[in-house]
Write a protein that holds these residues in place. Structure first.
Motif, PDB file in Angstrom:
ATOM      1  N   VAL A 248       0.855  -1.192   0.000  1.00 57.98           N
ATOM      2  CA  VAL A 248       0.000   0.000   0.000  1.00 57.98           C
ATOM      3  C   VAL A 248       0.886   1.236   0.000  1.00 57.98           C
ATOM      4  N   ARG A 249       0.927   1.928  -1.139  1.00 58.95           N
ATOM      5  CA  ARG A 249       1.775   3.108  -1.272  1.00 58.95           C
ATOM      6  C   ARG A 249       1.018   4.352  -1.705  1.00 58.95           C
ATOM      7  N   LEU A 250      -0.252   4.225  -2.023  1.00 56.75           N
ATOM      8  CA  LEU A 250      -1.047   5.406  -2.343  1.00 56.75           C
ATOM      9  C   LEU A 250      -1.061   6.315  -1.114  1.00 56.75           C
ATOM     10  N   VAL A 251      -0.690   7.555  -1.310  1.00 57.88           N
ATOM     11  CA  VAL A 251      -0.475   8.482  -0.188  1.00 57.88           C
ATOM     12  C   VAL A 251      -1.744   9.243   0.144  1.00 57.88           C
TER      13      VAL A 251
ATOM     14  N   GLY B 190      -6.279   0.728   9.561  1.00 60.73           N
ATOM     15  CA  GLY B 190      -6.769   0.293   8.256  1.00 60.73           C
ATOM     16  C   GLY B 190      -6.367  -1.113   7.866  1.00 60.73           C
ATOM     17  N   TRP B 191      -5.048  -1.405   7.985  1.00 57.78           N
ATOM     18  CA  TRP B 191      -4.618  -2.732   7.541  1.00 57.78           C
ATOM     19  C   TRP B 191      -5.156  -3.828   8.447  1.00 57.78           C
TER      20      TRP B 191
ATOM     21  N   ALA C  49      -5.032   3.487   2.000  1.00 56.76           N
ATOM     22  CA  ALA C  49      -4.057   4.538   1.705  1.00 56.76           C
ATOM     23  C   ALA C  49      -3.073   4.656   2.856  1.00 56.76           C
ATOM     24  N   ARG C  50      -1.879   5.106   2.506  1.00 55.44           N
ATOM     25  CA  ARG C  50      -0.806   5.203   3.501  1.00 55.44           C
ATOM     26  C   ARG C  50      -0.772   6.606   4.106  1.00 55.44           C
ATOM     27  N   THR C  51      -0.863   6.623   5.447  1.00 51.12           N
ATOM     28  CA  THR C  51      -0.792   7.874   6.200  1.00 51.12           C
ATOM     29  C   THR C  51       0.445   7.933   7.087  1.00 51.12           C
ATOM     30  N   GLY C  52       1.197   6.823   7.144  1.00 51.24           N
ATOM     31  CA  GLY C  52       2.400   6.762   7.977  1.00 51.24           C
ATOM     32  C   GLY C  52       3.277   5.622   7.532  1.00 51.24           C
ATOM     33  N   GLU C  53       4.121   5.136   8.421  1.00 48.52           N
ATOM     34  CA  GLU C  53       5.037   4.049   8.086  1.00 48.52           C
ATOM     35  C   GLU C  53       4.543   2.729   8.666  1.00 48.52           C
ATOM     36  N   GLY C  54       4.923   1.628   7.998  1.00 48.00           N
ATOM     37  CA  GLY C  54       4.603   0.298   8.504  1.00 48.00           C
ATOM     38  C   GLY C  54       3.130  -0.046   8.365  1.00 48.00           C
ATOM     39  N   ALA C  55       2.767  -1.212   8.915  1.00 48.61           N
ATOM     40  CA  ALA C  55       1.386  -1.673   8.819  1.00 48.61           C
ATOM     41  C   ALA C  55       0.431  -0.780   9.586  1.00 48.61           C
TER      42      ALA C  55
END
Length: 387
Positions: free
Chosen positions: A137-140, A226-227, A170-176
């Motif tokens: 998941v890399r969509l920011v 999310g994840w 969507a990615r809001t930070g680092e890691g899962a």
């Protein structure tokens, strides 16, 4: 394991089979190939009328609130018919994600529409060459005041054009823990849909997000969950996909057996030749075993048992059985089986596609291996709505 089906489950099987027979024959499957919407109007209307769009929605929101085994019975019949449409994406995955992560207000607002089938919400989670895990998941989603701005690409989004909203990882930070779920309107400014072609000719889209603005109220659950919420939904969802594959494998074998009786060569049915007969005989226990594994995974969940190994095992084995049995079926049919005039190619193409959809074989093997090797380490998935 008690697999004596209840009267209600037998009725669900009969109802779904009749519904598919009447409104989802192979003619409908063919009509929906590469269709921009991919929603067969009569089938979807009958699903809504029968309540099948609300199988996982609690009764308080207008759904049937069925247990996992009852849903598996339904999905086995949908697999036999290769029933097209957004049912899995909307009535299963989006519902499960909402039940897992959505606030009371979000559930109140969205679950009744999903239960009735009036609202269609489909997940957008896979990205180009990123894989099936959280690292893919890399969509920011960048915070901007009270809103988020989404930028990136999603692929293999089923029935995106037919949906009112997309459920976006969507990615809001680092890691899962740096992944969130957002609800995005399909008519949002900056959102572009481009239909993709696949070997199954099902309805998939590439979705481009170019600085798409969503409000904080459109995020499901607390920040960073999310994840975890998506994974919990996936473990339940793939059991239904396993049942779909098992149903498809069973029907493909039936088609092949009948063809081997009808097709004459050297003055007798080709099924009378030992080599072909053995192919079909070998496929029969594989087909039955696939169904049993899907049933077991569903039953285990309903009993409150751990399905961290059973669910991936079920999808891995059932999809392999579907693929192997349809491969054998093509061999029995010979070259003519690959022509569009014959139905077996519909099953063959969808069998391989199902192996690649959602979690593929390699990722499932990774999950199973991790569960085997990590024991007795504690590894659980929160599932607050277990029946």
């Amino acid at each position: 394991m008690d697999l004596k089906f209840t009267d209600e489950q037998n009725m669900l099987r009969e109802t779904t089979r009749a519904l598919c027979r009447d409104t989802s024959g192979v003619d409908v499957v063919r009509q929906m190939e590469n269709d921009p919407l991919g929603v067969p109007e009569k089938l979807w209307a009958n699903m809504r009328e029968a309540g099948l769009t609300g199988i996982l929605v609690p009764e308080q929101y207008g759904g049937l609130g069925l247990d996992q085994l009852s849903c598996v019975v339904i999905y086995e019949e949908l697999g036999r018919a290769l029933a097209p449409g957004p049912h899995f994406g909307s009535a299963v995955m989006s519902v499960l994600a909402l039940r897992e992560a959505g606030s009371a207000a979000q559930q109140e607002a969205l679950l009744p529409g999903l239960a009735s089938g009036e609202t269609i919400i489909v997940p957008a989670w896979l990205e180009p060459d990123r894989g099936y895990g959280p690292e893919g998941v890399r969509l920011v989603a960048k915070r901007s005041g009270e809103d988020y701005r989404l930028t990136g690409i999603k692929r293999h989004v089923f029935h995106a054009k037919a949906a009112e909203k997309l459920l976006v990882l969507a990615r809001t930070g680092e890691g899962a823990d740096g992944i969130d779920l957002f609800l995005v309107d399909t008519n949002a400014k900056g959102l572009t849909l481009e239909q993709q072609k696949s070997m199954a000719s099902d309805t998939q889209y590439r979705v481009a997000f170019d600085d798409v603005v969503v409000s904080a109220a459109q995020r499901l659950g607390a920040s960073g969950c999310g994840w975890r919420s998506w994974e919990a939904a996936m473990y339940r969802g793939i059991v239904l996909l396993a049942a779909f594959a098992a149903g498809g494998a069973e029907r493909a074998l039936e088609i092949t057996v009948q063809y081997s009786k009808d097709r004459q060569q050297f003055g007798k049915p080709i099924g009378a030749f030992q080599s072909l007969a053995h192919y079909m005989a070998d496929a029969s226990p594989v087909s039955e075993g696939a169904k049993m594994l899907a049933y077991e995974a569903a039953w285990a969940h309903d009993q409150g048992k751990d399905i961290l190994r059973l669910a991936p095992m079920a999808k891995l084995f059932c999809c392999k059985a579907f693929r192997d049995i349809t491969h054998m079926a093509q061999q029995v049919h010979g070259g003519i089986g690959f022509t569009l005039d014959y139905d077996i190619q519909l099953y063959y193409r969808r069998a391989k596609q199902l192996q690649l959809n959602w979690w593929d074989s390699r990722y499932l093997e990774k999950l199973i291996a991790a569960d085997v090797l990590d024991r007795p380490n504690v590894r659980t998935i929160a599932d607050p709505f277990t029946p």
